[in-house]
Scaffold this motif. Structure first.
Motif, mmCIF file in Angstrom:
data_model
loop_
_atom_site.group_PDB
_atom_site.id
_atom_site.type_symbol
_atom_site.label_atom_id
_atom_site.label_comp_id
_atom_site.label_asym_id
_atom_site.label_seq_id
_atom_site.Cartn_x
_atom_site.Cartn_y
_atom_site.Cartn_z
ATOM 1 N N TYR A 40 20.336 -0.763 -8.852
ATOM 2 C CA TYR A 40 19.230 -0.771 -7.822
ATOM 3 C C TYR A 40 19.271 -1.710 -6.754
ATOM 4 C CZ TYR A 40 16.861 2.425 -11.056
ATOM 5 O OH TYR A 40 16.745 3.559 -11.768
ATOM 6 N N SER A 44 18.384 3.120 -4.033
ATOM 7 C CA SER A 44 17.105 3.092 -4.334
ATOM 8 C C SER A 44 16.574 3.629 -5.544
ATOM 9 C CB SER A 44 16.234 3.395 -3.042
ATOM 10 O OG SER A 44 16.490 4.914 -2.803
ATOM 11 N N ASP A 48 18.943 8.682 -4.667
ATOM 12 C CA ASP A 48 19.551 8.270 -3.550
ATOM 13 C C ASP A 48 21.084 8.055 -4.180
ATOM 14 O OD1 ASP A 48 20.055 7.018 -1.095
ATOM 15 O OD2 ASP A 48 19.966 5.001 -2.222
#
Length: 188
Positions: A40, A44, A48
């Motif tokens: 992360y 995102s 993504d």
């Protein structure tokens, strides 16, 4: 290899093997050997990262096709190299399998690189066939656009037939049939 690269490669592999729904963030992290925070930090979320992986797979397929289709030889020889290259037939095409994934197809952002890849491949094959016509290697009546669509459909359909049969034989037969059809349109 950097963490983002490991994440993208792991996602590519899992998308090819399991599809979008079957590619969980936890599975990606495990295969990449990274923690949740690392994933992360660079992406995102799963959509993504999946988009980055799909784009990478698309770029790789296009680059490989371009290399084969830009090589030496006649149009027929270059198309034959493209059709006959070694593939992991029973796994299917990493991009083509995504075109059959309902979650990818339903997402305009995820399906875009898939559609662009097939449009590029059709156009690239058509340009080789058109070049062959212009150089007198192929029958001037050959429709490069329709024939290119056929070539790409033969490959993708060949993957499906092979996977269904659990054998590469249907794929190889489809490829050899396509080569024979184009060869039949070669100029004398």
């Amino acid at each position: 290899m950097s963490t983002p690269e490991r994440l993208i490669e792991s996602t590519q592999e899992l998308l090819w093997e399991r599809g979008y729904v079957g590619t969980s963030p936890k599975a990606i992290q495990q295969l990449a050997g990274v923690g949740q925070g690392s994933m992360y930090h660079h992406f995102s979320g799963k959509p993504d990262l999946a988009l980055a992986a799909i784009r990478r797979s698309a770029e790789q397929r296009m680059a490989q096709a371009d290399q084969e289709l830009s090589g030496p030889g006649t149009a027929l020889e270059r198309i034959t190299v493209y059709l006959r290259r070694e593939r992991d037939v029973l796994r299917g095409c990493p991009v083509g399998r995504l075109a059959q994934d309902p979650d990818v197809v339903a997402d305009e952002t995820l399906v875009r690189p898939v559609a662009e890849t097939f449009a590029y491949l059709r156009a690239r094959v058509a340009s080789v066939l058109d070049e062959g016509r212009e150089r007198g290697e192929l029958d001037p009546g050959l429709d490069p656009v329709a024939t290119a669509a056929t070539v790409i459909a033969v490959l993708q359909g060949g993957y499906v037939l092979a996977r269904a049969a659990g054998s590469v034989e249907p794929f190889e037969q489809a490829v050899e049939g396509a080569v024979a059809l184009i060869a039949a349109r070669a100029a004398d």
